[in-house]
Design an enzyme around this catalytic site. Structure first.
Site, PDB file in Angstrom:
ATOM      1  N   SER A 106       0.836  -1.200   0.000  1.00 33.72           N
ATOM      2  CA  SER A 106       0.000   0.000   0.000  1.00 33.72           C
ATOM      3  C   SER A 106       0.876   1.256   0.000  1.00 33.72           C
ATOM      4  O   SER A 106       1.683   1.445  -0.896  1.00 33.72           O
ATOM      5  CB  SER A 106      -0.967  -0.046   1.190  1.00 33.72           C
ATOM      6  N   HIS A 109      -8.211   1.631  -0.778  1.00 38.24           N
ATOM      7  CA  HIS A 109      -8.179   0.682  -1.904  1.00 38.24           C
ATOM      8  C   HIS A 109      -9.574   0.193  -2.285  1.00 38.24           C
ATOM      9  O   HIS A 109      -9.774  -0.954  -2.651  1.00 38.24           O
ATOM     10  CB  HIS A 109      -7.232  -0.485  -1.592  1.00 38.24           C
TER      11      HIS A 109
END
Length: 304
Positions: free
Chosen positions: A87, A190
């Site tokens: 991430s 996300h």
């Protein structure tokens, strides 16, 4: 083959930077990067409580700065064979690979954190790790509740993301034989909830100074090794609203012959996944400066 792994949001803990300030040069770098980000990174990493560093706009620059400071302490010269970030850790990975300068990476993570915090404020959302259970059933139950499998991490771990109501429904009706663990993040990262942040970053990155990676650089989108710096940065932007496929990154590590993984601070999560998924690969969590000598020994042992 040595791979450095840079962790994502949720890995931060109060005071985790304290021991690193004793390493020569780290405090100076953090002071400079504090000016770049407009945040007192030293205070946030040493004195702030868990709630303060849960703030997306704080946590993301703090994590990238910590990873880069530890990388520079471990590699005063040169680079590892490969790097991957989870991430927001992908921005640290981009700097380690030479795609972005540390300052450019920190400017982008500063704006990423702000934009994602603003997007998260629109609707009350969050993320919950689903540990264990049958993989197909886990994904089916996540979908049934209208949630997104935002992180498919491998080793029996999927992170569900969505509204607080959807996450509450998951808690009431979880997949069989699975454990749930709410994550210390401030939004459904996300997922489609982050679309406004993608638009903000798309406008910004067009002018960012970018180079092609000097080492193998893995992407969260599909686990691929990306050879174009511009493509990697574009992937960083779209990834904000797309699932993280760390499971595919680990598949690529296996296929590429990675023999050792060192996780940068705040370390622990990614090497934990690797220990369960990548049998025979040596791992080290670089939690503090006391682990630097062990990391250097590991690098020597795995360098031909």
């Amino acid at each position: 083959m040595i791979l450095l792994a840079s962790p994502g949001q949720g890995a931060q803990t109060p005071g985790f930077l304290n021991p690193w300030l004793e390493v020569p040069g780290v405090a100076d770098r953090l002071a400079w990067w504090s000016a770049v980000t407009g945040l007192d990174l030293v205070r946030y990493g040493t004195e702030a409580d868990a709630e303060e560093i849960r703030d997306t706009a704080v946590a993301q620059p703090l994590l990238v700065a910590a990873a880069l400071a530890a990388f520079e302490a471990l590699y005063p010269e040169g680079r590892p064979d490969a790097v991957a970030g989870h991430s927001v850790g992908e921005l640290a990975a981009a700097a380690i690979a030479g795609v972005l300068s540390p300052e450019a990476a920190l400017v982008l993570v500063r704006e990423r954190g702000r934009a994602m915090a603003e997007a998260a404020a629109v609707t009350e959302t969050g993320m919950t790790a689903v540990l264990g259970g049958d993989p197909e059933e886990v994904l089916a139950v996540i979908g049934k509740h209208g949630l997104t499998p935002a992180n498919v991490n491998g080793a029996g771990q999927v992170v569900a993301a969505g509204t607080t109501e959807q996450l509450a429904a998951l808690a009431d009706e979880p997949p069989a034989k699975a454990r749930l663990r709410p994550l210390s993040v401030a939004g459904a990262f996300h997922t489609e909830h982050m679309a406004p942040a993608v638009a903000t970053l798309e406008r910004l990155v067009a002018g960012a100074p970018v180079a092609d990676p000097a080492i193998t650089l893995l992407s969260n989108r599909d686990g691929a090794a990306v050879g174009s710096g511009r493509e990697y940065v574009n992937r960083l932007v779209s990834q904000v609203s797309s699932p993280v496929r760390w499971d595919l990154c680990m598949e690529t590590m296996r296929g590429n012959g990675v023999t050792a993984i060192i996780e940068l601070p705040p370390a622990g999560t990614l090497v934990g996944l690797a220990r369960r998924e990548l049998k025979g690969v040596e791992t080290l969590a670089l939690k503090g400066p006391e682990d630097l000598d062990k990391a250097r020994d590991l690098i020597k042992a795995h360098t031909s």
